[in-house]
Write an enzyme that holds these catalytic residues in place. Structure first.
Site, PDB file in Angstrom:
ATOM      1  CG  LEU A  91      -2.131  -1.281   1.707  1.00  0.00           C
ATOM      2  CD1 LEU A  91      -2.334  -0.868   3.130  1.00  0.00           C
ATOM      3  CD2 LEU A  91      -3.025  -1.339   0.238  1.00  0.00           C
ATOM      4  CG  ASP A  92       0.371   3.912  -3.352  1.00  0.00           C
ATOM      5  OD1 ASP A  92       1.406   2.910  -3.551  1.00  0.00           O
ATOM      6  OD2 ASP A  92      -0.349   4.322  -4.331  1.00  0.00           O
ATOM      7  CD  GLN A  93       3.178   9.327   1.969  1.00  0.00           C
ATOM      8  OE1 GLN A  93       2.942   9.045   3.081  1.00  0.00           O
ATOM      9  NE2 GLN A  93       2.737  10.160   0.770  1.00  0.00           N
TER      10      GLN A  93
END
Length: 234
Positions: free
Chosen positions: A102-104
């Site tokens: 998951l992206d930050q």
């Protein structure tokens, strides 16, 4: 199995260090100090205490974590904290990996394991494990955008058409959608392809496993049923 091997398999350190823990009387089983290096134990359903904290032997671990914003799904993060900093150090020693990333700035359900076969079962392109996202958009969601996402859009430098299922408006600026692939930034790129932009992205479900009710940054062990739910096989 020798106790030192059990401790090492659970992520408590090198074999030599685990031997020292036993010699020092730091390990207890059923309320008694286990300081005999030669004594064998059956690891199945074994509970032991180390420095007063009780642990359950787990041949492999399966974890659901509620990922907050500002964490990268990498052991070597570039610009933010590592999501692995939210886990006990013994998990790192076990070699726990994130199942997908998951992206930050994306929140929600993140699965982690040290079981390579399970990881592959959830991430291999042929498996098409569905993932449900709740998307908050900059502009209001339109009926036309819902149709476009359902019928499919093309993404730059990607082959084929990418369609979402179960696309529905939750609020004026919020929708839910299910994707079955997993290309780079897929949801954000699909939303951009229909003329909108993601403001916030939250993964609500993997397979049939819905994000457990835990606080941001907290995690739980998955039960056998939850493991199967994530694989979409129930």
């Amino acid at each position: 199995m020798l106790l030192e091997k059990i401790l090492q398999s659970q992520g408590f350190g090198s074999r030599k260090y685990c031997q020292q823990l036993i010699k020092n009387g730091s390990v207890s089983i059923e309320g008694e100090i286990a300081d005999d290096l030669k004594k064998q134990f059956s690891p199945e359903n074994l509970e032991f205490s180390l420095f007063g904290q009780t642990y359950q032997y787990r041949e492999q671990v399966y974890i659901a974590l509620k990922k907050p914003k500002g964490f990268e799904c990498s052991h070597q993060p570039q610009h933010h904290q590592s999501v692995f900093s939210l886990l006990p150090e013994i998990m790192i020693h076990r070699g726990v990996q994130a199942i997908g990333r998951l992206d930050q700035d994306t929140t929600g359900l993140l699965l982690l394991t040290d079981d390579g076969k399970y990881l592959q079962a959830l991430t291999h392109p042929r498996k098409h494990v569905p993932k449900v996202y709740h998307v908050t958009t900059i502009d209001p969601v339109t009926a036309e955008q819902i149709v476009m996402l359902s019928e499919g859009v093309s993404l730059h430098q990607e082959k084929g058409i990418f369609a979402a299922t179960d696309v529905a408006m939750l609020e004026t600026h919020k929708l839910t959608m299910t994707i079955h692939q997993g290309v780079y930034h897929q949801v954000k790129r699909m939303i951009a392809a229909v003329g909108n932009k993601v403001e916030a992205l939250h993964r609500h479900q993997v397979g049939q496993l819905v994000l457990p009710e835990i606080a941001d940054g907290e995690w739980i062990y998955l039960s056998e049923q939850q493991k199967q739910l994530a694989q979409n096989i129930i």
